[in-house]
Design an enzyme around this catalytic site. Structure first.
Site, mmCIF file in Angstrom:
data_model
loop_
_atom_site.group_PDB
_atom_site.id
_atom_site.type_symbol
_atom_site.label_atom_id
_atom_site.label_comp_id
_atom_site.label_asym_id
_atom_site.label_seq_id
_atom_site.Cartn_x
_atom_site.Cartn_y
_atom_site.Cartn_z
ATOM 1 N N GLY A 197 0.291 -8.363 -1.648
ATOM 2 C CA GLY A 197 0.151 -8.270 -3.099
ATOM 3 C C GLY A 197 -0.502 -6.982 -3.570
ATOM 4 O O GLY A 197 -1.075 -6.925 -4.647
ATOM 5 N N SER B 84 -4.372 0.738 1.376
ATOM 6 C CA SER B 84 -4.221 -0.703 1.167
ATOM 7 C C SER B 84 -4.374 -1.513 2.452
ATOM 8 O O SER B 84 -4.216 -2.740 2.438
ATOM 9 C CB SER B 84 -2.822 -0.966 0.596
ATOM 10 N N LEU C 34 17.046 -6.405 -1.369
ATOM 11 C CA LEU C 34 18.248 -6.522 -0.532
ATOM 12 C C LEU C 34 18.060 -7.528 0.605
ATOM 13 O O LEU C 34 18.965 -7.715 1.415
ATOM 14 C CB LEU C 34 18.611 -5.153 0.063
ATOM 15 N N TYR D 120 -0.989 13.693 -4.036
ATOM 16 C CA TYR D 120 -1.517 12.418 -4.532
ATOM 17 C C TYR D 120 -2.503 12.730 -5.637
ATOM 18 O O TYR D 120 -3.451 13.488 -5.433
ATOM 19 C CB TYR D 120 -2.202 11.691 -3.375
#
Lengths: 533, 533
Positions: free
Chosen positions: A139, A205, A271, A454
């Site tokens: 998430g 993450s 997909l 970034y």
């Protein structure tokens, strides 16, 4: 019904990560925000949990029964809290929305398959019953990738893959491991560590994101210079679709036609659902060496990184902050005013495994390219705080400031142009809205032909911070596309970058993606509204 | 009409390469063939050119006029000799067929576009007029990739890309170059050399094969350990299709969805015509170091290569011959009987550019892995003869022997199993036909997770040598697929491997390819009968 448990602690519904990671900003930072960004001193906290408006589940008993027939009663969750935890990702607009109590679009159910076969059966069922399916790993999407869009269907479920959490196989001789998609970063590392291996994939993450998500979004980790992008690591992948399954990748290299793995890597659940990947692994490094460097300016530092990449002399981690990011990092590290800092740009290098042998040669090249070694300390400091960035964002959202990130990649010859274009678009758009931003930039993924860029942008919160950000984001996306760079280097497309996909791959490229989708997902239930314009 | 001219000399219609390269086998080799393979001493020469049955062109004046309206009168060739030169590729069955005078299936015309726009216009025209289009670069396919199949259409043209021969752009800073698809290997190197660069792509077909062919077949060169596979080199590619064009690749790395470049790399002209590629280039090496090694057996040598790959210590070229290939190579190098040779397996290493710095470390690892250095000479000898192999095949076809090659790739843990399976299938099938073969194997492409296996098989010519070979080839293909390896590492699919594509990518993978083809080539005129089962 049991509590939704997991080895990796659940993230907060309205913030990045866990409550333990949160760290409110202090007086000094508030003063800096006021001085430099004109942030009016005001608390802007999240609503409390009871005040969140979680949309009611529309799941019929009939569909619930059919879902439960596949995954069991316990595998179909419709309670508000579980649905709230699957109501979207972790972009700044996502957080602003949930902090405002908006969760009307929460999925109608969270479904927990425990095997590839169950995923396949669920997809076939959802295609038949016309239920939209949003795959959900950690998430952590910051581009709307797990947004529970209905896409014209009456129902939408979040397909939470946490129960697919096995290390299926280790092939020590070939240095590969087969991992199920629901494994989170730390869990995968723990399981591989028992065999003496590491994946070497450590994006910001990492603590929450999943193996399937890494594959589905073409994630790239902080150690990509040493271990490569996630898509480069994948040898084989198994995908479930409403129309059957795919098992792709039969050798370390192949000329057997198009590489179909590359259609499903980056497919973001639109997909198919990646249930299992076989990836390269590496011996867990016994030693680590770190060294920080200072460069007089960003262009000189970037040129040094180019020299490393083009001379096969990259360390495991190579990371260059621009002047602004260097200043802010040093200020926050030393808890002093930014004004006291000297200028220049900080570069972090880190060496693991085979790359340690090249440390001396790399240092020589960096020195020859205008760098000054700062020793190990600053590099180790970066390493300790490497997953902390997103927590700072939540703290700033509490005090009337907004922070968001975005990223791209460009060739070396166009890097400065792209960097200037992004900085210019952000500054112009936010200035025009009366909230001149602080724009910081770093390079953290380096290739022989170019590099990532970034950006972190901070600004005073306006009346409608989401609209404020989207106006800037649209200007930046257009600027990136005009400069010839890619709309995303490692955050993926989701809903947020969909508008630029036609610029990225052209009308015919979009038609090709649509044709593939029609073949594997004719009813269109897979992650509607993502990826494909 | 002018002679069909080209900077690269035309290949012979019935043999590999040019007449200058041919070298008939001597008495000694004939004796060895007799002794070891039971080859009956008999000359089996090609028919003469006037005896070849070239099918008549069916091109109507109307279609000719329409084609000429795009490429000019001089761009549409229907003379027998030009059509014969485009009547197929260079597999052993291809050569046997043409040596027997069979060229009934020659294309109806050879068409020579001079730009991307002309290619696009030709494809639109051919789709409209229902004319099959076979793209033709160097014509070096050994898997039937340039076979002029009609695929149910009345007409077939060969689209010869030789006029697309420009170096479009060099980006020295990003170390990339944009090359048109029709450039042959030596031409590309010559043009890049003027800028101080090399592509580093040197497959055995280098002297004749084209840039577009390298991309369309996922070619891999002898220096792949240093410079990578061709598909890894491609940053950007431009593709013409009957339904429009694609321009793919916008950064050194991207997470903007599936990597559609990977659909067209390896698409073998069945999904579009690649007209231009932007590829990584490298400074032309100033120095080269070579070293040959001897290993007691193939397994020990393979393990040594694995150690190099897994320790980031590969040279630019790394190549290991098995016992049989080592024996034959030494015998042919010294023109002595094979019986006089000592055993063992020969490994060639070659270091260019950045890799020279690692030579000592690599040598240490090879010595520690059981290798004995033989010095530079044997490695330099290999280097001089590196493009000669296919000429030897023609010489053997003249003396009643048959030689063919095939290749695969497997993970390190399955490499021995795959190798044994291939050798077993070849031996069993050809023994059953009364012609026990000599099977030689080498590894020439090495990855951290596995390696390629390249087989050369020689046997006495039977009554119907094509049927004889196909029987063996079918058995080998099945054996490769059963062992879990890929049906081709760098020769591509063409017509010859099409039967195993379903094993390779599954029914759904095939359906995906068909869907992509329907989108870009709805009338199905692009290279019928190739790639897609």
């Amino acid at each position: 019904m049991t509590e939704l448990e997991h080895r990796t602690p659940e993230q907060e519904w309205n913030a990045w990560g866990t409550a333990e990671g949160a760290s409110p900003v202090g007086e000094e930072v508030r003063t800096l925000l006021e001085q430099f960004l004109g942030v009016v001193r005001r608390d802007t906290p999240s609503v409390d949990r009871p005040d969140v408006r979680v949309g009611a589940s529309q799941l019929s008993d009939e569909v619930r029964t059919a879902l439960a027939a596949i995954v069991g009663e316990d595998g179909v969750r419709t309670d508000d809290h579980t649905r709230l935890l699957h109501a979207g990702g972790k972009s700044t607009p996502d957080l602003l929305r949930r902090r405002a109590g908006e969760a009307e679009s929460a999925p109608d159910a969270v479904v927990l398959p425990a095997s590839h076969a169950q995923v396949g059966a669920l997809l076939a069922l959802c295609a038949e019953r016309r239920v939209a399916v949003v795959p959900f790993g950690g998430g952590t999407s910051v581009v709307g990738g797990v947004e529970p869009e209905r896409g014209g269907f009456d129902l939408v479920i979040a397909l939470d893959l946490r129960l697919l959490d096995e290390l299926v196989e280790v092939d020590a001789e070939s240095r590969t491991a087969t991992l199920q998609a629901g494994l989170r970063g730390p869990e995968a590392e723990e399981l591989l560590g028992k065999h003496g291996f590491t994946l070497g994939h450590f994006p910001q993450s990492f603590e929450h994101a999943s193996i399937g998500g890494f594959a589905a979004t073409r994630s790239s980790g902080q150690a990509s210079s040493g271990y490569g992008r996630f898509d480069d690591m994948v040898q084989r992948l198994r995908v479930a679709t409403p129309n059957g399954e795919l098992d792709l990748g039969r050798g370390p290299g192949s000329a057997a036609g198009p590489d179909l793995r590359q259609l499903f890597l980056g497919s973001e659940g639109a997909l198919g659902i990646i249930t299992e990947v076989t990836v390269r692994v590496h011996p867990k490094p016994q030693e680590v060496e770190s060294e920080a460097w200072s460069f007089p300016d960003f262009a000189t530092g970037a040129k040094a990184l180019r020299a490393l990449a083009q001379n096969e002399a990259l360390p495991t981690v190579a990371r260059l902050s621009d002047e602004a990011e260097t200043m802010v990092n040093l200020a926050s590290a030393h808890s002093v005013g930014a004004g006291e800092q000297s200028g220049g740009c900080l570069m972090i290098t880190r060496y693991e495994g085979n790359r340690i042998a090249g440390h001396a040669r790399t240092s020589e090249l960096l020195a020859a390219s205008g760098g000054t070694s700062l020793g190990a300390e600053a590099a180790e400091q970066w390493s300790h705080g490497r997953y902390h960035g997103p927590y700072l964002r939540d703290a700033l959202l509490d005090v009337n400031a907004v922070v968001e990130t975005l990223e791209t990649a460009s060739t070396w010859s166009k890097l400065t142009e792209t960097c200037d274009a992004v900085r210019g678009a952000l500054t112009e758009s936010l200035e025009a809205q009366g909230t001149p931003p602080l724009v910081m930039c770093h390079i953290s993924h380096v290739y022989p032909t170019g590099a990532s860029l970034y950006f972190t942008v901070a600004f005073a919160r306006g009346e409608d911070p989401r609209a404020q950000w989207w106006q800037a984001k649209r200007a930046v996306g257009d600027a990136i596309v005009r400069s010839g760079a890619t709309i995303t280097h490692h955050h993926a497309v989701g809903t947020d970058h969909r508008a630029w996909m036609t610029d990225e791959i052209g009308d015919l490229g979009v038609a090709v993606l649509r044709a593939v989708k029609s073949t594997v997902d004719p009813s269109g239930v897979l992650n509607p509204g993502k990826l494909i314009p």
